[in-house]
Design a protein around this motif. Structure first.
Motif: not given
Length: 226
Positions: A10-11, A35-37, A43-46, A53-54
């Motif tokens: 998620s980062g 990563s779920t985007v 952007r990363a979800s949530m 950045v990820l």
């Protein structure tokens, strides 16, 4: 022989510390991050962490980053389809890969749901931090060199002023009674920029904080070189 592992990324601090924990074991090898985007925002979800950045985090960890793209308005069916495709691609790329790790801490219902969805795809779930005392875990992360900032705050649980703050001892002291020190109830999410899982710290620039859906305060962090 080591078991290859795909780590959900998620980062944030929990994923990063999970990577650190897994690397302490000689029977496992994390081979990639996933990563779920959210497709519309990249952007990363949530968490809302930018994709670049990820990718920089993954590079600092010395691992390839895979993406499962989902729409902004994502139902369970769309999520399952995106994850199934990502898992299938990962299994094809790394023969023998059938274990996925997540940084879940104590939400048993979410862990059970992940376990069921992975089992349906022929995968096993690994949650090395599950059941940890989150107050002790937060202090362990900080003492171990993990550095992060709060990138998303649920303003129904925390004051918006927490958005953008460093995840440090002062933050833990400032959290209101009942707030989880690791934000496991969704109080906050983080963006990691340094730690023992990275070869070198990332240089991030703090941007604006915006309120979305009249609830979530997102603080933008971008690569300083951009």
């Amino acid at each position: 022989m080591t078991t290859p592992v795909l780590l959900a990324w998620s980062g944030g601090k929990d994923a990063a510390w999970t990577l650190h924990a897994l690397r302490q074991r000689d029977d496992l090898e994390v081979v990639a991050l996933l990563s779920t985007v959210t497709r519309e925002y990249a952007r990363a979800s949530m968490q809302g962490v930018r994709v670049d950045v990820l990718r920089a985090q993954a590079a600092a960890a010395g691992l390839p980053l895979l993406q499962a793209d989902i729409p902004a308005l994502c139902d369970n069916a769309a999520y399952d389809a995106a994850m199934s495709q990502a898992l299938a691609e990962a299994a094809q790329r790394w023969p023998g890969l059938r274990t996925a790790a997540f940084g879940d801490l104590f939400l048993a219902d979410i862990r059970t749901w992940r376990e069921q969805r992975l089992a349906a795809a022929g995968w096993e779930l690994l949650t090395p931090l599950f059941g940890a005392d989150t107050a002790a875990l937060a202090r362990e992360m900080q003492a171990g060199g993990l550095r992060a900032h709060l990138c998303c705050v649920d303003t129904r649980q925390l004051d918006q002023g927490f958005a953008g703050r460093a995840f440090d001892a002062a933050l833990l002291q400032a959290l209101p009674a009942g707030a989880d020190p690791c934000g496991e109830n969704g109080e906050f999410h983080t963006c990691v920029w340094a730690g023992p899982m990275f070869a070198a710290p990332l240089e991030l620039r703090r941007g604006d904080t915006v309120l979305r859906d009249d609830r979530f305060a997102y603080t933008d962090f971008s690569l300083a070189s951009r």
